[in-house]
Design a protein around this motif. Structure first.
Motif, short mmCIF file in Angstrom:
data_model
loop_
_atom_site.label_atom_id
_atom_site.label_comp_id
_atom_site.label_asym_id
_atom_site.label_seq_id
_atom_site.Cartn_x
_atom_site.Cartn_y
_atom_site.Cartn_z
N PHE A 23 0.93 -1.17 -0.03
CA PHE A 23 -0.05 -0.12 -0.19
C PHE A 23 1.04 1.20 0.14
O PHE A 23 2.20 1.10 0.45
CB PHE A 23 -1.00 0.13 1.09
N CYS A 24 0.45 2.30 -0.54
CA CYS A 24 1.17 3.41 -0.69
C CYS A 24 0.99 4.13 0.83
O CYS A 24 0.28 3.83 1.72
CB CYS A 24 0.62 4.36 -1.66
N GLY A 25 1.83 5.26 0.96
CA GLY A 25 1.77 6.32 2.05
C GLY A 25 0.57 7.01 2.49
O GLY A 25 0.33 7.28 3.62
N LEU A 26 -0.46 6.97 1.52
CA LEU A 26 -1.79 7.53 2.05
C LEU A 26 -2.49 6.73 3.21
O LEU A 26 -3.22 7.27 3.98
CB LEU A 26 -2.57 7.55 0.81
N THR A 27 -1.99 5.59 3.29
CA THR A 27 -2.88 4.53 4.18
C THR A 27 -2.45 5.13 5.56
O THR A 27 -3.42 4.81 6.36
CB THR A 27 -2.13 3.15 3.91
N GLY A 45 -5.07 14.52 -5.06
CA GLY A 45 -4.77 13.10 -5.98
C GLY A 45 -5.89 12.84 -7.03
O GLY A 45 -6.45 13.74 -7.51
N SER A 46 -5.87 11.50 -7.27
CA SER A 46 -6.85 11.12 -8.20
C SER A 46 -7.91 10.29 -7.68
O SER A 46 -8.22 10.32 -6.25
CB SER A 46 -6.17 10.17 -9.10
N ARG A 47 -9.03 10.06 -8.62
CA ARG A 47 -10.13 9.19 -8.01
C ARG A 47 -9.43 7.76 -7.05
O ARG A 47 -10.39 7.55 -6.48
CB ARG A 47 -11.04 9.00 -9.08
N THR A 48 -8.60 7.36 -7.79
CA THR A 48 -7.88 6.00 -7.07
C THR A 48 -7.52 6.43 -5.75
O THR A 48 -7.88 5.62 -4.84
CB THR A 48 -6.65 5.76 -7.87
N CYS A 49 -6.92 7.51 -5.42
CA CYS A 49 -6.57 7.99 -4.14
C CYS A 49 -7.83 8.05 -3.31
O CYS A 49 -7.85 7.46 -2.15
CB CYS A 49 -5.63 9.19 -4.30
N ALA A 50 -9.02 8.67 -3.92
CA ALA A 50 -10.02 8.77 -3.09
C ALA A 50 -10.70 7.45 -2.57
O ALA A 50 -11.05 7.24 -1.59
CB ALA A 50 -11.23 9.77 -3.77
N HIS A 51 -10.55 6.47 -3.70
CA HIS A 51 -11.26 5.40 -3.41
C HIS A 51 -10.40 4.38 -2.42
O HIS A 51 -11.05 3.76 -1.41
CB HIS A 51 -11.26 4.29 -4.76
N LEU A 52 -9.02 4.46 -2.61
CA LEU A 52 -8.29 3.73 -1.58
C LEU A 52 -8.69 4.30 -0.03
O LEU A 52 -8.91 3.40 0.71
CB LEU A 52 -6.63 4.24 -1.66
N ILE A 53 -8.64 5.57 0.09
CA ILE A 53 -8.66 6.03 1.58
C ILE A 53 -10.09 5.98 1.92
O ILE A 53 -10.33 5.50 3.14
CB ILE A 53 -8.01 7.67 1.67
N GLY A 108 0.42 14.92 -0.83
CA GLY A 108 0.70 14.48 -2.12
C GLY A 108 0.57 13.07 -2.70
O GLY A 108 0.74 12.10 -1.74
N SER A 109 0.44 12.85 -4.04
CA SER A 109 0.13 11.54 -4.32
C SER A 109 0.81 11.32 -5.80
O SER A 109 1.67 11.95 -6.21
CB SER A 109 -1.29 11.29 -4.51
N CYS A 110 0.27 10.12 -6.27
CA CYS A 110 1.25 9.90 -7.65
C CYS A 110 0.91 10.39 -8.78
O CYS A 110 2.00 10.66 -9.76
CB CYS A 110 0.86 8.27 -8.07
N PRO A 111 -0.16 10.89 -9.14
CA PRO A 111 -0.47 11.11 -10.60
C PRO A 111 0.34 12.61 -10.98
O PRO A 111 0.85 13.27 -10.14
CB PRO A 111 -2.10 11.85 -10.46
N GLY A 141 2.57 11.16 -0.07
CA GLY A 141 1.99 9.71 0.57
C GLY A 141 2.03 8.93 -0.85
O GLY A 141 1.40 7.75 -0.89
N SER A 142 3.02 9.49 -1.81
CA SER A 142 2.69 8.87 -3.05
C SER A 142 3.12 7.46 -2.99
O SER A 142 4.38 7.12 -2.65
CB SER A 142 3.46 9.69 -4.16
N GLY A 143 2.72 6.71 -3.79
CA GLY A 143 3.16 5.07 -3.91
C GLY A 143 4.36 5.03 -4.62
O GLY A 143 4.90 3.89 -4.49
S1 SF4 Z 1 -2.51 6.72 -7.37
FE1 SF4 Z 1 -0.54 6.61 -6.07
S2 SF4 Z 1 -1.00 7.79 -4.08
FE2 SF4 Z 1 -2.95 7.52 -5.05
S3 SF4 Z 1 -3.94 5.35 -4.12
FE3 SF4 Z 1 -2.64 5.01 -6.02
S4 SF4 Z 1 -0.54 4.44 -5.12
FE4 SF4 Z 1 -1.61 5.86 -3.45
#
Ligand code: SF4
Length: 421
Positions: A23-27, A45-53, A108-111, A141-143
């Motif tokens: 998992f990335c640092g957002l966790t 971040g992106s929608r992926t980040c929103a879904h993860l958290i 911060g995140s990955c995109p 918190g970027s992966g």
């Molecule tokens: S896009 Fe990067 S920062 Fe966002 S949830 Fe995926 S790995 Fe984590």
């Protein structure tokens, strides 16, 4: 690719580079937002980040959460100025709606569009715009850059840079690393009994209570994954007390001793004040001895807790160690842990997930501690697993939690026995 390296403590380390499964640092936001009760974590971040958290933390519909995601969409790509304006607008609206927020973290995140944004500058700009009302800090918190526990490291490092300076803090103890409040209170009582103090904790529960530091402030790490935080504290003159981490009876005792030595607590006094909790913890641990003793455990690199936990399981629970994988190995922060591992243990730094899974399949340990994504395939192959993320969410530090920690590892083995009946 594997490369062998012989370290100064003579434990050979295999270094491995390849595909990672963590998992990335957002966790880290999931436990940090509970700890710092007047902070808000705004993921950029992106929608992926929103879904993860959202899926990792769960969202209470009727409660005001203290984390959220500012989603950068395609329309923002037209210009970075637009992104900054958008971020300022979202932060402004949030702060107007939530007067309880005292620290706002921009995470911060990955995109690629997020990477191009200068969040440190944005934090400065927003702090100036809301002077006296809120402090705005940023971290990544970027992966791409972080495993899941490094999110906390980055967050605490950002806090260290803004801790107040106070010469009297040179005579206080700083305990660094996010601990559940109940565990923090237990440690505070133990330090009081040892006449160690004043003791301050980082992070504090409220923004206004963040500890002061000074050149010479001694600090103990409660977590082994806080490399950059430790470096930032040392850069401000604080002094790291090297110790094993407070997992299990031995780790906790040695950790307390390291603090006691600085504050003049004698070995007799330490033995006296820890006698009852040590006895209780050893009795409680004995309940799991028959389940864990002689069982082989392997760790895949995930939480950075692997080495202290392997030490605890081997020395206090009688488990045999297979491979111990760690995302990265900081010999300085683990100087008191590494010599306690048995000779011949296979220590691997970094990750090449396919090769590591092949070795687990060849070893067939009784228990594999790994990330969520790898647990299901291994279980399907008849191997028992423990999710390493549970070890970060559960209270596991200190004497009173030693048996709970052992139980986390015993549970999958007991389940296996029950299924076999
Ligand atoms: S896009 Fe990067 S920062 Fe966002 S949830 Fe995926 S790995 Fe984590």
């Amino acid at each position: 690719m594997l490369q062998q390296d012989l370290g100064c403590d003579d434990l050979p380390v295999l270094r491995e580079r390849g595909q990672r499964e963590v998992f990335c640092g957002l966790t880290g936001i999931i436990w940090l937002h509970r700890k710092i009760q007047d902070a808000f974590f705004l993921v950029v971040g992106s929608r992926t980040c929103a879904h993860l958290i959202q899926s990792a933390a769960g969202v209470m519909i009727f409660a005001e959460p203290r984390f959220g995601t500012a989603i950068l969409q395609d329309r923002d790509l037209a210009g970075m100025a637009d992104c900054n304006d958008e971020l300022d607008r979202i932060a402004g609206e949030l702060l107007a709606r939530r007067p309880d927020i005292r620290t706002l973290f921009l995470v911060g995140s990955c995109p690629s569009e997020v990477i191009k944004l200068d969040l440190a500058k944005a934090a400065e700009r927003l702090t100036a715009a809301h002077t006296g009302r809120v402090r705005v800090l940023s971290y990544s918190g970027s992966g791409i850059e972080t495993t899941f526990t490094q999110g906390e490291d980055q967050c605490l490092k950002a806090l260290v840079e803004h801790l107040p300076e106070d010469p009297t803090a040179a005579h206080s103890l700083l305990v660094v690393g996010s601990l559940p409040d109940i565990v923090e209170d237990q440690f505070q009582r133990q330090f009081d009994a040892m006449d160690v103090g004043p003791v301050r904790f980082l992070p504090a529960r409220r923004s206004s209570e963040m500890p002061a530091i000074a050149p010479g402030t001694p600090f103990l790490l409660a977590q082994p994954f806080l490399n950059e935080t430790a470096r930032a504290l040392e850069a401000r003159g604080a002094r790291h007390l090297s110790a094993p981490y407070p997992f299990g009876v031995e780790g906790t005792l040695a950790w307390l001793r390291a603090a006691g030595e600085v504050f003049g607590c004698t070995e007799e006094r330490l033995a006296q004040v820890t006698e009852a909790p040590v006895r209780r913890a050893r009795q409680a641990l004995a309940r799991y001895a028959s389940t864990l003793k002689g069982q082989r455990v392997s760790f895949l690199p995930d939480s950075q807790l692997e080495i202290p936990l392997a030490r605890f399981l081997h020395r206090e629970c009688g488990m045999e160690l297979g491979e111990i994988g760690v995302p990265f190995l900081d010999r300085g922060l683990l100087a008191a842990e590494l010599p306690q591992l048995p000779a011949g243990v296979r220590l691997v730094e970094g990750q090449h997930v396919d090769d590591q899974l092949d070795r687990v399949r060849a070893d067939r340990p009784d228990l594999t501690v790994c990330g969520l994504g790898l647990a299901n395939p291994l279980e399907a192959e008849g191997l028992r697993t423990k999710w390493s993320i549970e070890l970060v969410f559960s209270p596991v530090h200190g004497f009173d939690q030693a048996a709970d920690l052992a139980e986390l590892f015993a549970r999958p083995l007991l389940r296996k026995e029950r299924l076999a009946v």
